[in-house]
Enzyme design. Structure first.
Site, short mmCIF file in Angstrom:
data_model
loop_
_atom_site.label_atom_id
_atom_site.label_comp_id
_atom_site.label_asym_id
_atom_site.label_seq_id
_atom_site.Cartn_x
_atom_site.Cartn_y
_atom_site.Cartn_z
N SER A 1 0.83 -1.21 0.00
CA SER A 1 0.00 0.00 0.00
C SER A 1 0.86 1.25 0.00
O SER A 1 0.54 2.25 -0.67
CB SER A 1 -0.94 0.00 1.20
OG SER A 1 -1.88 -1.06 1.11
N SER B 1 -3.24 -11.06 -2.20
CA SER B 1 -3.55 -12.02 -3.28
C SER B 1 -2.59 -13.21 -3.23
O SER B 1 -1.72 -13.34 -4.08
CB SER B 1 -3.53 -11.32 -4.64
OG SER B 1 -2.35 -10.61 -4.88
#
Length: 572
Positions: free
Chosen positions: A411, A478
């Site tokens: 992020s 993911s």
């Protein structure tokens, strides 16, 4: 001799059951004057469900073997349920060891009555019950003098006369999956040949017949039926032939040749039964290859409707399927296929599921029917398309797919890249894992199945944003390669850029900005990636960032430079 061998085989199989001997699938072969037989001996214990499904999937007839001293057991019910599931049309209940119960008609009748009641619940086709003593040969080849009360057929008499599926399939509409397109173009020899090779799995065909190619729907006529031994005027189910057509039609491997006036159904969404055959569980939302006939497409399993308890025959709620479990679900394919329901034709209604990364066969299934929305929902063509939207923005749309452990810096780096692109007046959007879970994915947890669905939804949203002409970043763990590969497959070549934020577990755990690793180590946070849930790192990412060697600012510069080099936007 073959008939005697079969009697000994029956007694041997019965003995194996008594001793608890289990095998995968054993095949035995024997012949009579009328037919050649293959016997697939499949264990019926619940942990061997996949073996029985494998052995029975091509069978014309099922012999359900019962010990006359024990009657109908749980294993008998399990066998019969699988026989019903697989659509075997001929069921023979062989009540063996009648000599050990004094050839009692009462014992046999009680077993027959119990079984027929159960068979009616399963909607099994007509069942034939035969009392035998395999070791003594009673009612195997000749009628037993010890059981004058039995007036039905002998076992071998029934096997020699029963109608096999091939005879039934010849009376159905033509179905011929194309296995190979044979094209020969030799100008020197003045040869220009285009033939379509395959095995006829139902019906018959003849030269001059009007046929349809599915799923395209194009129509033509058969001009030749070519074989190694010469042309034929007609061919029937079971024969392998090469067809030539009067018209040049675009036909590919996996297409289906059918009568022009009796087409198969065409759809891309179905209800289906799936038998799971892999150590790793089925995960709804994960993408698998689906092979039906000679055609391979991509399939996603929607959330399960229920699974079968093969022992009790009850329907149970389930989120996934484990090894040997059977469930009913909806399937969504990436393109329409031609099919028949499995109960009509196994070849055009049966399929296998293949892991996209390992190419292992992980499941097998049966199509029931197409879903109504498959015919009612169509893609709407829009006048303003992706090319127009991206042109006005002066950039090429793409997805920057950041992946890595929690705490790796996904992020942080994605945010720096987004700020840099925004300062360059590029049109972007950042999808952050935590932010998306506050809205779109607020209903999902962190089990493997929920993680798969989480990424599936994000991939679809990212695809829409790319269609809007944006450079969209996704910052998610993911953890599974299969889901990242599915996301990549949604986009054209070059529009999916995988960025591996490569941070060792020890480093990520030391950072632990949200205190999640501490909770996971204490056992307060289940299914945490890197601790009790796996992370599968990318093997060939477009960009790899080693966060032990680069600061977040340096990483952002590497990514922006890569985008400029790739021509995603003009360096100016």
């Amino acid at each position: 001799p073959g008939e005697l061998d079969f009697a000994l085989l029956l007694d041997g199989l019965s003995a194996e059951r008594e001793q608890g001997i289990t095998i995968d699938v054993a095949y035995r072969f024997f012949s009579t004057e009328r037919r050649n037989f293959i016997v697939a001996d499949t264990p019926g214990h619940e942990q061997y469900t996949r073996n029985m499904v494998t052995g029975a999937s091509t069978a014309d007839l099922s012999l359900i073997l019962i010990d006359a001293r024990k009657g109908v057991l749980t294993q008998t019910r399990r066998h019969s349920f699988l026989v019903s599931l697989l659509g075997i049309r001929h069921v023979v209940l062989v009540v063996n060891k009648m000599d050990l119960v004094g050839y009692s008609q009462k014992v046999f009748q009680g077993i027959e009555d119990d079984y027929r009641k159960f068979a009616a619940e399963l909607a099994l086709p007509a069942v034939t019950c035969i009392p035998v003593s395999a070791v003594k040969g009673d009612n195997i080849v000749e009628r037993s003098a010890a059981m004058p009360w039995y007036e039905g057929p002998t076992l071998m008499g029934l096997l020699d006369s029963v109608q096999v599926d091939e005879a039934r399939l010849r009376e159905q509409p033509l179905r011929m999956p194309i296995q190979w397109v044979n094209r020969v173009n030799d100008a020197a020899r003045a040869v220009d040949f285009r033939g379509y090779a395959g095995t006829i799995v139902a019906g018959r065909l003849a030269t001059g017949d009007a046929v349809r190619v599915q799923p395209s729907g194009r129509v033509s006529r058969i001009s030749r039926i070519v074989t190694f031994d010469g042309d034929l005027p007609e061919a029937v189910a079971g024969q392998s032939v090469t067809l030539t057509l009067e018209d040049e039609i675009d036909i590919s491997r996996g297409d289906l040749i059918v009568p022009a006036n009796q087409p198969a159904d065409v759809a891309d969404q179905f209800e289906a039964t799936v038998v799971w055959m892999d150590e790793s569980p089925l995960l709804p939302g994960r993408s698998y290859f689906l092979k039906i006939g000679t055609k391979i497409v991509t399939a996603v399993v929607a959330p399960l409707k229920y699974k079968h308890n093969v022992g009790t025959l009850q329907r149970m709620a389930a989120a996934t399927l484990e090894l040997n479990e059977i469930g009913v679900c909806n399937l969504q394919l990436d393109r329409p296929i031609a099919f028949d329901p499995y109960r009509v034709n196994r070849d055009t209604g049966g399929f296998i599921l293949i892991d996209r990364l390992t190419n292992d066969t992980v499941g097998a299934g049966m199509l029931h029917f197409s879903l109504r929305r498959a015919q009612n929902v169509h893609w709407q063509a829009l006048d303003v398309n992706k090319t127009a939207r991206s042109a006005i923005k002066g950039q090429k749309p793409c997805v920057l797919w950041y992946t890595g452990l929690s705490g790796a810096g996904k992020s942080t780096i994605a945010n720096l890249v987004d700020k840099r692109l925004h300062s360059m007046q590029r049109h972007t959007y950042l999808l952050d894992g935590d932010n998306v879970r506050h809205g779109l994915n607020r209903d999902l947890g962190f089990t493997d199945a929920d993680r798969v669905e989480n990424i599936r939804r994000i991939a679809e949203v990212a695809k829409l944003m790319v269609d809007a002409g944006l450079v969209v970043s996704t910052a998610f763990i993911s953890p599974f390669r299969a889901e990242r590969q599915t996301a990549r497959a949604l986009l054209p070549e070059g529009e999916f850029i995988e960025i591996f934020i490569d941070t060792p577990l020890g480093v990520a755990e030391q950072r632990d900005p949200k205190g999640l690793y501490k909770k996971a180590r204490r056992g307060d946070l289940k299914n945490f990636t890197g601790i009790d849930s796996p992370y599968e790192g990318p093997q060939n990412p477009e960009i790899r960032i080693d966060t032990t060697a680069h600061t977040p600012e340096q990483a952002a510069e590497i990514i922006v430079t890569y985008l400029q080099t790739r021509g995603i936007f003009d360096p100016s």
